[in-house]
Design a protein around this motif. Sequence first.
Motif, PDB file in Angstrom:
ATOM      1  N   THR A 153       0.829  -1.201   0.000  1.00 55.31           N
ATOM      2  CA  THR A 153       0.000   0.000   0.000  1.00 55.31           C
ATOM      3  C   THR A 153       0.866   1.254   0.000  1.00 55.31           C
ATOM      4  N   LEU A 154       0.278   2.358  -0.461  1.00 58.18           N
ATOM      5  CA  LEU A 154       0.972   3.644  -0.423  1.00 58.18           C
ATOM      6  C   LEU A 154       0.963   4.263   0.962  1.00 58.18           C
ATOM      7  N   ASN A 155      -0.118   3.999   1.736  1.00 58.54           N
ATOM      8  CA  ASN A 155      -0.111   4.370   3.155  1.00 58.54           C
ATOM      9  C   ASN A 155      -0.291   3.079   3.942  1.00 58.54           C
ATOM     10  N   ASN A 156      -1.246   2.988   4.837  1.00 55.78           N
ATOM     11  CA  ASN A 156      -1.438   1.740   5.586  1.00 55.78           C
ATOM     12  C   ASN A 156      -2.760   1.056   5.279  1.00 55.78           C
ATOM     13  N   HIS A 157      -3.481   1.526   4.277  1.00 56.78           N
ATOM     14  CA  HIS A 157      -4.780   0.948   3.928  1.00 56.78           C
ATOM     15  C   HIS A 157      -4.835   0.653   2.440  1.00 56.78           C
ATOM     16  N   LYS A 175       4.076   6.459   2.321  1.00 50.56           N
ATOM     17  CA  LYS A 175       5.441   6.102   1.957  1.00 50.56           C
ATOM     18  C   LYS A 175       5.951   7.118   0.928  1.00 50.56           C
ATOM     19  N   THR A 176       7.245   7.320   0.880  1.00 52.32           N
ATOM     20  CA  THR A 176       7.806   8.285  -0.059  1.00 52.32           C
ATOM     21  C   THR A 176       8.166   7.609  -1.373  1.00 52.32           C
ATOM     22  N   ALA A 177       8.271   8.408  -2.421  1.00 54.44           N
ATOM     23  CA  ALA A 177       8.694   7.868  -3.715  1.00 54.44           C
ATOM     24  C   ALA A 177      10.081   7.241  -3.641  1.00 54.44           C
ATOM     25  N   PRO A 178      11.089   7.889  -3.019  1.00 55.52           N
ATOM     26  CA  PRO A 178      12.404   7.233  -2.933  1.00 55.52           C
ATOM     27  C   PRO A 178      12.351   5.883  -2.220  1.00 55.52           C
ATOM     28  N   ALA A 185     -14.380   8.315  -2.714  1.00 52.77           N
ATOM     29  CA  ALA A 185     -15.763   8.002  -3.059  1.00 52.77           C
ATOM     30  C   ALA A 185     -16.221   8.687  -4.334  1.00 52.77           C
ATOM     31  N   ARG A 186     -15.516   9.712  -4.789  1.00 49.49           N
ATOM     32  CA  ARG A 186     -15.825  10.348  -6.067  1.00 49.49           C
ATOM     33  C   ARG A 186     -15.137   9.651  -7.231  1.00 49.49           C
ATOM     34  N   GLY A 187     -14.208   8.746  -6.930  1.00 48.93           N
ATOM     35  CA  GLY A 187     -13.471   8.065  -7.978  1.00 48.93           C
ATOM     36  C   GLY A 187     -12.203   8.776  -8.368  1.00 48.93           C
ATOM     37  N   THR A 188     -11.630   9.534  -7.431  1.00 52.94           N
ATOM     38  CA  THR A 188     -10.418  10.296  -7.685  1.00 52.94           C
ATOM     39  C   THR A 188      -9.255   9.711  -6.894  1.00 52.94           C
ATOM     40  N   PHE A 189      -8.089   9.612  -7.518  1.00 52.01           N
ATOM     41  CA  PHE A 189      -6.890   9.212  -6.793  1.00 52.01           C
ATOM     42  C   PHE A 189      -6.519  10.320  -5.808  1.00 52.01           C
ATOM     43  N   PRO A 190      -6.241   9.992  -4.554  1.00 50.46           N
ATOM     44  CA  PRO A 190      -5.797  11.026  -3.609  1.00 50.46           C
ATOM     45  C   PRO A 190      -4.578  11.774  -4.134  1.00 50.46           C
ATOM     46  N   ALA A 191      -4.513  13.068  -3.815  1.00 56.18           N
ATOM     47  CA  ALA A 191      -3.412  13.902  -4.312  1.00 56.18           C
ATOM     48  C   ALA A 191      -2.060  13.351  -3.890  1.00 56.18           C
ATOM     49  N   GLN A 192      -1.968  12.818  -2.665  1.00 53.51           N
ATOM     50  CA  GLN A 192      -0.696  12.273  -2.186  1.00 53.51           C
ATOM     51  C   GLN A 192      -0.282  11.066  -3.031  1.00 53.51           C
ATOM     52  N   SER A 193      -1.259  10.238  -3.402  1.00 55.39           N
ATOM     53  CA  SER A 193      -0.958   9.080  -4.245  1.00 55.39           C
ATOM     54  C   SER A 193      -0.401   9.526  -5.588  1.00 55.39           C
ATOM     55  N   ARG A 194      -1.044  10.529  -6.180  1.00 52.48           N
ATOM     56  CA  ARG A 194      -0.584  11.013  -7.487  1.00 52.48           C
ATOM     57  C   ARG A 194       0.823  11.585  -7.400  1.00 52.48           C
ATOM     58  N   GLU A 195       1.119  12.290  -6.315  1.00 49.59           N
ATOM     59  CA  GLU A 195       2.452  12.884  -6.157  1.00 49.59           C
ATOM     60  C   GLU A 195       3.519  11.804  -6.014  1.00 49.59           C
ATOM     61  N   ILE A 196       3.239  10.787  -5.214  1.00 48.88           N
ATOM     62  CA  ILE A 196       4.207   9.699  -5.018  1.00 48.88           C
ATOM     63  C   ILE A 196       4.439   8.959  -6.333  1.00 48.88           C
ATOM     64  N   LEU A 197       3.368   8.634  -7.030  1.00 48.74           N
ATOM     65  CA  LEU A 197       3.500   7.897  -8.286  1.00 48.74           C
ATOM     66  C   LEU A 197       4.247   8.712  -9.333  1.00 48.74           C
TER      67      LEU A 197
END
Length: 441
Positions: free
Chosen positions: A274-278, A289-292, A316-328
């Motif tokens: 996971t990118l966080n814990n869920h 988690k960080t990109a590095p 719930a709107r079907g959007t990737f969280p901003a933090q996820s997009r930044e890490i990816l």
Amino acid sequence: MAQQLGRPEPLDPRFDRSAWWREDRFGMFIHWGAYAVPARGEWVRSYERLSVADYQPAIDAFDPDPDFDAWAATAAAAGMRYVVLTAKHHDGYALFDTALSDYSTVATLGRDFVAEFLAAFRARGIKVGLYFSLLDWARPDFPHHGDLQHPMRDAVEFRDHRPDLASYRAFMHGQVREICSHYGPLDILWFDFSYAGMGPDQWGAAELIRIVRELQPGAVLDNRLEGSGPEPGSILTGDPTPWSGDFTSPEQVIPAEGIRDAAGRPVPWESCLTLNNHWGYCRHDADWKTAPMLIHKLVECVAKGGNMLLNVGPDARGTFPAQSREILAGIGEWMDANADSIRGCGPAGLPKPDWGWWTAGRGRLYAHVMESPIGPLQLQGLRRDQIDDVHLLSDGSQVPVVDAWSVADHPEEAFVSFGPQPEWTYPLPDPVDTVLEVTLR
């Protein structure tokens, strides 16, 4: 058979189906469903002992309008080559068109999210897979009281409940037949999961694998018709079952070493992380988690012969969280320059160096340098006379093999320098992971 430097160790022919998957190495997991409304993870029903009626407000409020093309663009930009979406999780609410139940987004919203998702990712050239839970907490014929996972497992009002596993198997097999029949060729089928009291016999695994192999003969399967994250099942034994799967699936962990069967032969594996814990969207989980860090973990997986399946939990709107997009995006920037050291690569057959990891593929070695050396860098495990040349993978510039007075007592060992004075200490060209492409003689 001894591994040849620069060439991954060959696998048993029974794993030939997964050849493309092992070539790609990096994929996206997407956990998404009505559980994004309470925003406390996909296990919210089980953890909070919510009944079907308790959960119904989440179903009623789940009315997203996702931009699946944006999802696919994000995955492609991150360097991911395959994706797996939760067609149905343990809550039983299906994102696909099913004639066997009204508990689906098609019946409720008139939207077949699986069909929309598949079209968008296929259009980007990304291989597609579907996750299907073997559990279904919405079904009255599924075990309730006393089951290890069910939300009503200790509810007094269900202590006399009697499951009807024959009925449940018929329903579950029917839904698997639907997803295998209605959506074209699927590259991956990801079943989840077996546990004490609920395993191959209860799932009817022999019949289920017959359906899958008849309808989706090329699909790569995980091992969870008889296993789970920590329990690999018979895939590692000398006598694997027909439903043992094409790879094993450690969860939220990277194995200490590459995974091998009882005879010591390598077995395909994939760490799902996971990118966080869920897995499902959790509004309060800010432990990202960080990109590095994730770049390092992707390299570690490949160096040990495995894949990484990295999860995103859309809201719930079907959007990737901003933090996820930044890490990816951070991972993607590194992959743009260094993907050749990941795709088509595996273990190098060399001991782990102090400064990072080795990967190997296409007859070349890749040194993933994650820690700056003092003075010249020793290419641990290699002799000078084995090396033809060394280049930075990111830009193709030469990194010279050097002699330096400071390492004169190691005349046969290979050292390289990141600057014109080999005795000096230089910062790494990429502080996250500087990749050297080493061509052998």
